[in-house]
Scaffold this motif. Structure first.
Motif, PDB file in Angstrom:
ATOM      1  N   MET A   1     -13.817   8.056  -2.388  1.00 59.15           N
ATOM      2  CA  MET A   1     -12.932   6.899  -2.259  1.00 59.15           C
ATOM      3  C   MET A   1     -13.726   5.593  -2.305  1.00 59.15           C
ATOM      4  SD  MET A   1      -9.838   5.922  -2.174  1.00 59.15           S
ATOM      5  CE  MET A   1      -8.924   7.439  -1.809  1.00 59.15           C
ATOM      6  N   ILE A   2     -15.019   5.651  -1.978  1.00 61.46           N
ATOM      7  CA  ILE A   2     -15.830   4.429  -1.972  1.00 61.46           C
ATOM      8  C   ILE A   2     -15.939   3.813  -3.368  1.00 61.46           C
ATOM      9  CG2 ILE A   2     -18.139   3.493  -1.541  1.00 61.46           C
ATOM     10  CD1 ILE A   2     -18.360   5.467   0.795  1.00 61.46           C
ATOM     11  N   PRO A   3     -16.379   4.572  -4.406  1.00 63.12           N
ATOM     12  CA  PRO A   3     -16.430   3.950  -5.739  1.00 63.12           C
ATOM     13  C   PRO A   3     -15.059   3.525  -6.257  1.00 63.12           C
ATOM     14  CG  PRO A   3     -16.947   6.303  -5.863  1.00 63.12           C
ATOM     15  CD  PRO A   3     -16.961   5.929  -4.411  1.00 63.12           C
ATOM     16  N   LYS A   4     -14.000   4.217  -5.836  1.00 61.84           N
ATOM     17  CA  LYS A   4     -12.659   3.811  -6.254  1.00 61.84           C
ATOM     18  C   LYS A   4     -12.309   2.425  -5.706  1.00 61.84           C
ATOM     19  CE  LYS A   4     -10.423   8.308  -6.942  1.00 61.84           C
ATOM     20  NZ  LYS A   4     -11.669   9.068  -7.098  1.00 61.84           N
ATOM     21  N   LEU A   5     -12.539   2.233  -4.412  1.00 62.78           N
ATOM     22  CA  LEU A   5     -12.227   0.945  -3.794  1.00 62.78           C
ATOM     23  C   LEU A   5     -13.134  -0.159  -4.310  1.00 62.78           C
ATOM     24  CD1 LEU A   5     -11.430   1.902  -0.092  1.00 62.78           C
ATOM     25  CD2 LEU A   5      -9.877   0.825  -1.727  1.00 62.78           C
ATOM     26  N   GLU A   6     -14.415   0.142  -4.480  1.00 66.50           N
ATOM     27  CA  GLU A   6     -15.337  -0.866  -5.006  1.00 66.50           C
ATOM     28  C   GLU A   6     -14.951  -1.264  -6.423  1.00 66.50           C
ATOM     29  OE1 GLU A   6     -19.443   0.196  -2.521  1.00 66.50           O
ATOM     30  OE2 GLU A   6     -19.095   1.112  -4.499  1.00 66.50           O
TER      31      GLU A   6
ATOM     32  N   VAL B   1      -8.310  -7.427  -1.365  1.00 63.57           N
ATOM     33  CA  VAL B   1      -9.683  -7.188  -1.786  1.00 63.57           C
ATOM     34  C   VAL B   1     -10.684  -7.503  -0.671  1.00 63.57           C
ATOM     35  CG1 VAL B   1     -11.494  -8.068  -3.304  1.00 63.57           C
ATOM     36  CG2 VAL B   1      -9.280  -7.444  -4.256  1.00 63.57           C
ATOM     37  N   GLY B   2     -10.448  -8.570   0.066  1.00 67.92           N
ATOM     38  CA  GLY B   2     -11.388  -8.997   1.096  1.00 67.92           C
ATOM     39  C   GLY B   2     -11.565  -8.027   2.239  1.00 67.92           C
ATOM     40  N   THR B   3     -10.624  -7.088   2.407  1.00 68.89           N
ATOM     41  CA  THR B   3     -10.726  -6.129   3.523  1.00 68.89           C
ATOM     42  C   THR B   3     -11.479  -4.859   3.147  1.00 68.89           C
ATOM     43  OG1 THR B   3      -8.641  -4.987   2.991  1.00 68.89           O
ATOM     44  CG2 THR B   3      -8.494  -6.968   4.378  1.00 68.89           C
ATOM     45  N   ILE B   4     -11.797  -4.686   1.861  1.00 72.96           N
ATOM     46  CA  ILE B   4     -12.390  -3.428   1.406  1.00 72.96           C
ATOM     47  C   ILE B   4     -13.780  -3.168   1.982  1.00 72.96           C
ATOM     48  CG2 ILE B   4     -13.306  -2.272  -0.664  1.00 72.96           C
ATOM     49  CD1 ILE B   4     -10.758  -3.150  -2.113  1.00 72.96           C
ATOM     50  N   PRO B   5     -14.686  -4.157   2.045  1.00 71.84           N
ATOM     51  CA  PRO B   5     -15.994  -3.871   2.658  1.00 71.84           C
ATOM     52  C   PRO B   5     -15.871  -3.341   4.086  1.00 71.84           C
ATOM     53  CG  PRO B   5     -16.084  -5.941   1.460  1.00 71.84           C
ATOM     54  CD  PRO B   5     -14.646  -5.526   1.469  1.00 71.84           C
ATOM     55  N   GLY B   6     -14.905  -3.866   4.842  1.00 76.50           N
ATOM     56  CA  GLY B   6     -14.707  -3.401   6.210  1.00 76.50           C
ATOM     57  C   GLY B   6     -14.221  -1.965   6.262  1.00 76.50           C
ATOM     58  N   LEU B   7     -13.381  -1.551   5.305  1.00 76.31           N
ATOM     59  CA  LEU B   7     -12.882  -0.173   5.276  1.00 76.31           C
ATOM     60  C   LEU B   7     -14.013   0.815   4.991  1.00 76.31           C
ATOM     61  CD1 LEU B   7      -9.558  -0.661   3.271  1.00 76.31           C
ATOM     62  CD2 LEU B   7      -9.815  -0.357   5.745  1.00 76.31           C
ATOM     63  N   ILE B   8     -14.975   0.383   4.174  1.00 82.23           N
ATOM     64  CA  ILE B   8     -16.128   1.236   3.880  1.00 82.23           C
ATOM     65  C   ILE B   8     -17.080   1.254   5.076  1.00 82.23           C
ATOM     66  CG2 ILE B   8     -18.144   1.515   2.385  1.00 82.23           C
ATOM     67  CD1 ILE B   8     -16.437   0.228   0.129  1.00 82.23           C
ATOM     68  N   GLU B   9     -17.283   0.093   5.664  1.00 81.11           N
ATOM     69  CA  GLU B   9     -18.218  -0.035   6.786  1.00 81.11           C
ATOM     70  C   GLU B   9     -17.771   0.788   7.986  1.00 81.11           C
ATOM     71  OE1 GLU B   9     -21.553  -1.432   8.884  1.00 81.11           O
ATOM     72  OE2 GLU B   9     -21.058  -1.731   6.773  1.00 81.11           O
ATOM     73  N   ASP B  10     -16.453   0.780   8.283  1.00 80.43           N
ATOM     74  CA  ASP B  10     -15.997   1.474   9.489  1.00 80.43           C
ATOM     75  C   ASP B  10     -15.650   2.946   9.245  1.00 80.43           C
ATOM     76  OD1 ASP B  10     -13.461   1.605   8.336  1.00 80.43           O
ATOM     77  OD2 ASP B  10     -12.566   0.089   9.628  1.00 80.43           O
ATOM     78  N   GLY B  11     -15.893   3.428   8.026  1.00 83.17           N
ATOM     79  CA  GLY B  11     -15.701   4.848   7.753  1.00 83.17           C
ATOM     80  C   GLY B  11     -14.286   5.239   7.381  1.00 83.17           C
ATOM     81  N   THR B  12     -13.392   4.258   7.209  1.00 79.21           N
ATOM     82  CA  THR B  12     -12.038   4.586   6.749  1.00 79.21           C
ATOM     83  C   THR B  12     -12.102   5.172   5.348  1.00 79.21           C
ATOM     84  OG1 THR B  12     -11.057   2.833   8.095  1.00 79.21           O
ATOM     85  CG2 THR B  12      -9.742   3.651   6.251  1.00 79.21           C
TER      86      THR B  12
ATOM     87  N   SER C   1     -12.614  -5.093 -10.231  1.00 81.44           N
ATOM     88  CA  SER C   1     -11.728  -5.330 -11.373  1.00 81.44           C
ATOM     89  C   SER C   1     -10.717  -6.432 -11.072  1.00 81.44           C
ATOM     90  CB  SER C   1     -11.007  -4.037 -11.769  1.00 81.44           C
ATOM     91  OG  SER C   1     -10.151  -3.587 -10.742  1.00 81.44           O
ATOM     92  N   VAL C   2     -10.157  -6.419  -9.869  1.00 74.33           N
ATOM     93  CA  VAL C   2      -9.182  -7.455  -9.499  1.00 74.33           C
ATOM     94  C   VAL C   2      -9.855  -8.824  -9.433  1.00 74.33           C
ATOM     95  CG1 VAL C   2      -7.681  -8.270  -7.633  1.00 74.33           C
ATOM     96  CG2 VAL C   2      -7.620  -5.870  -8.319  1.00 74.33           C
ATOM     97  N   ASN C   3     -11.106  -8.850  -8.967  1.00 77.38           N
ATOM     98  CA  ASN C   3     -11.849 -10.110  -8.901  1.00 77.38           C
ATOM     99  C   ASN C   3     -12.289 -10.601 -10.272  1.00 77.38           C
ATOM    100  OD1 ASN C   3     -11.722 -10.568  -6.123  1.00 77.38           O
ATOM    101  ND2 ASN C   3     -13.538  -9.326  -5.705  1.00 77.38           N
ATOM    102  N   HIS C   4     -12.158  -9.751 -11.298  1.00 73.63           N
ATOM    103  CA  HIS C   4     -12.599 -10.125 -12.638  1.00 73.63           C
ATOM    104  C   HIS C   4     -11.476 -10.020 -13.662  1.00 73.63           C
ATOM    105  CE1 HIS C   4     -16.466  -9.575 -10.595  1.00 73.63           C
ATOM    106  NE2 HIS C   4     -16.988 -10.335 -11.530  1.00 73.63           N
ATOM    107  N   GLY C   5     -10.271 -10.374 -13.239  1.00 76.80           N
ATOM    108  CA  GLY C   5      -9.205 -10.611 -14.206  1.00 76.80           C
ATOM    109  C   GLY C   5      -8.152  -9.546 -14.388  1.00 76.80           C
ATOM    110  N   VAL C   6      -8.338  -8.355 -13.806  1.00 79.04           N
ATOM    111  CA  VAL C   6      -7.291  -7.327 -13.921  1.00 79.04           C
ATOM    112  C   VAL C   6      -6.152  -7.696 -12.980  1.00 79.04           C
ATOM    113  CG1 VAL C   6      -6.763  -4.878 -13.580  1.00 79.04           C
ATOM    114  CG2 VAL C   6      -8.965  -5.565 -14.559  1.00 79.04           C
ATOM    115  N   GLY C   7      -4.910  -7.550 -13.457  1.00 79.81           N
ATOM    116  CA  GLY C   7      -3.747  -7.974 -12.672  1.00 79.81           C
ATOM    117  C   GLY C   7      -3.707  -7.370 -11.285  1.00 79.81           C
ATOM    118  N   ALA C   8      -3.896  -6.081 -11.192  1.00 80.93           N
ATOM    119  CA  ALA C   8      -3.953  -5.369  -9.910  1.00 80.93           C
ATOM    120  C   ALA C   8      -4.457  -3.968 -10.185  1.00 80.93           C
ATOM    121  CB  ALA C   8      -2.587  -5.322  -9.231  1.00 80.93           C
ATOM    122  N   ALA C   9      -4.959  -3.325  -9.144  1.00 81.83           N
ATOM    123  CA  ALA C   9      -5.406  -1.932  -9.252  1.00 81.83           C
ATOM    124  C   ALA C   9      -4.605  -1.095  -8.271  1.00 81.83           C
ATOM    125  CB  ALA C   9      -6.908  -1.823  -8.962  1.00 81.83           C
ATOM    126  N   VAL C  10      -4.364   0.145  -8.642  1.00 82.23           N
ATOM    127  CA  VAL C  10      -3.600   1.047  -7.786  1.00 82.23           C
ATOM    128  C   VAL C  10      -4.320   2.388  -7.710  1.00 82.23           C
ATOM    129  CG1 VAL C  10      -1.374   2.137  -7.347  1.00 82.23           C
ATOM    130  CG2 VAL C  10      -1.458  -0.048  -8.569  1.00 82.23           C
TER     131      VAL C  10
END
Length: 298
Positions: A254-259, A238-249, A264-273
């Motif tokens: 895909m931006i709203p999907k990653l956000e 999760v912690g790497t996602i802002p960097g992926l958006i910032e650097d254009g990856t 969701s993972v930070n608020h109790g969902v087991g994992a997202a795929v």
């Protein structure tokens, strides 16, 4: 005879290997965002419906949240209504909102319900407005100007941002002895009763959080999150996602999907795929095989 026996043996072996994964998810809620090419390809749509029914039969509780971008776009074009995207989200004025609600809560929702019922399930179609399932306010989004690098506020019209989820309708459908499968159109209601268009990924994430889902599965039209060399990224923290958006990856949709996945993972969902909805049996591969499918966000 040998070929038939080998095929049957392979099927039995596959089922046996899936057992520990099935046991992991029995009794758990899995929220699935369904959209893209898989919705408009008849064979993939039928396959998806059968896989959803299989999950329910195995004692897993799927909740489907669907999009409908291509179908909305086609009808807007036919009606001569201009449409644009900002930050990966469709700008929604009053005329566009009429079309969005008509398409999402009407033909798309009911076609998914029919497909699941045809496959032997018991699907129930809902709008996010039903039972105040999804509550929202006008979304406030910003985007960095590529030239000045200054954050600019985006006016997205009647695009909504979830502010609350009342899960009572869903929970009633997911009672222990129920075989009902909820299928939700992401149209939400605002505090003044106005309707809002909520991005389906974001709506699915909000529902997954409120329901304490074990998994949030976001089906898309690519293999998952791709790096700058177009290689699939299997695991993302999760912690790497802002960097992926910032650097254009990550760009566009895909931006709203990653956000959403990160939130969701930070608020109790087991994992997202984030996985490829064009791949046959993508849901089953992700849940019931060792390597899964797509990109796991944890």
């Amino acid at each position: 005879m040998t070929d038939k026996f080998s095929a049957a043996q392979f099927t039995a072996k596959t089922l046996s290997e899936a057992l520990p994964y099935i046991q992991r998810y029995v009794g758990q809620i899995v929220v699935v965002k369904y959209g893209g090419h898989a919705m408009v390809d008849e064979s993939l749509s039928a396959m998806f419906a059968r896989d959803v029914v299989l999950l329910k039969t195995l004692g897993i509780h799927p909740v489907i949240v669907h999009g409908g971008g291509p179908q909305i776009g086609k009808l807007l074009d036919r009606l001569g209504i201009a449409s644009e995207f900002k930050g990966g989200l469709r700008v929604t004025d009053e005329a566009t909102m009429e079309v969005v609600e008509m398409v999402l809560s009407g033909p798309i929702n009911k076609s998914i319900v029919r497909a699941i019922n045809q496959a032997g399930g018991l699907a129930v179609g809902l709008s996010g407005s039903d039972g105040q399932l999804l509550q929202a306010t006008k979304a406030t989004k910003t985007e960095r100007d590529p030239d000045s690098h200054i954050e600019q506020v985006l006016d997205l019209g009647f695009v909504g941002e979830p502010t609350g989820v009342d899960t009572s309708v869903i929970e009633a459908l997911l009672q222990a002895d129920s075989q009902l499968i909820p299928v939700v159109a992401p149209v939400a209601m605002g505090p003044d009763g106005h309707r809002f268009n909520v991005n389906a990924d974001i709506a699915a994430g909000a529902l997954a959080e409120a329901l304490g889902a074990s998994r949030l599965l976001l089906l898309t039209d690519v293999a998952g999150v791709l790096d700058k060399d177009k290689n699939l990224m299997r695991d993302i923290k999760v912690g790497t996602i802002p960097g992926l958006i910032e650097d254009g990856t990550a760009v566009g949709g895909m931006i709203p999907k990653l956000e959403t996945a990160a939130h969701s993972v930070n608020h109790g969902v087991g994992a997202a795929v984030i996985l490829d909805g064009r791949a046959p049996h993508a849901l089953l591969m992700e849940l019931f095989t060792e390597h899964g499918a797509g990109t796991l966000i944890s």
